[in-house]
Design a protein around this motif. Structure first.
Motif: not given
Length: 178
Positions: A130, A133-134
């Motif tokens: 995870n 921020d993508q």
């Protein structure tokens, strides 16, 4: 990510490469420079698939994958390069570019890889968990780095059959538990 978790994640990624026919070398270090995994596979008579893989797995990320540049540390008044202060899109991009350069493209990293396979055409891969921020992954990918979610590695290890006897592998027992 704790050192123990990092080691386990790298072990599982290395096992994934091995089960897919790659010869791997993990944890190559020279002073403070390190490469997580080099994976090499003979795909044809005169063709090798050479991969430089970095592993960054976090379950509950607090910070970014990439460190702040010196300039952005000053701009954001951050105390450390690993500061979790929010970054705007341009700052994320700058840090991602610097991270890719530092992880894959420095002269020291090239020399480390050349010790094992001189002048090979290396592919760059990041196995990630995870992220905060993508957009960071998007900018890393735009630098030519392939992205593989750690969840895909785990899924492959748990569901794909292999013709290779894995009973003596370093992660074989862990995978059997999974």
């Amino acid at each position: 990510m704790s050192d123990g978790m990092a080691l386990e994640a790298e072990t599982l990624v290395e096992e994934w490469f091995n089960r897919n026919g790659y010869f791997t070398i993990r944890g190559i270090k020279e002073n403070i420079d390190e490469i997580d995994i080099l994976a090499i596979k003979n795909t044809d008579i005169n063709t090798l698939d050479c991969i430089h893989c970095e592993v960054q797995v976090s379950v509950r990320p607090v910070g970014y994958i990439s460190k702040l540049t010196k300039e952005l540390m000053e701009e954001l008044k951050a105390l450390t390069k690993t500061s979790a202060k929010l970054r705007n899109e341009q700052q994320i991009k700058e840090c991602a570019i610097a991270w890719v350069r530092n992880k894959y493209e420095t002269d020291k990293k090239v020399k480390l890889r050349n010790r094992f396979m001189l002048n090979a055409n290396w592919k760059y891969i990041l196995v990630h968990g995870n992220v905060k921020d993508q957009k960071e992954l998007i900018h890393i990918s735009q630098q030519g780095v392939g992205l593989i979610p750690f969840s895909q590695i785990l899924d492959d290890l748990c569901t794909k059959q292999t013709s290779i006897d894995i009973s003596g592998s370093s992660a074989g027992d862990l995978i059997e538990i999974l």
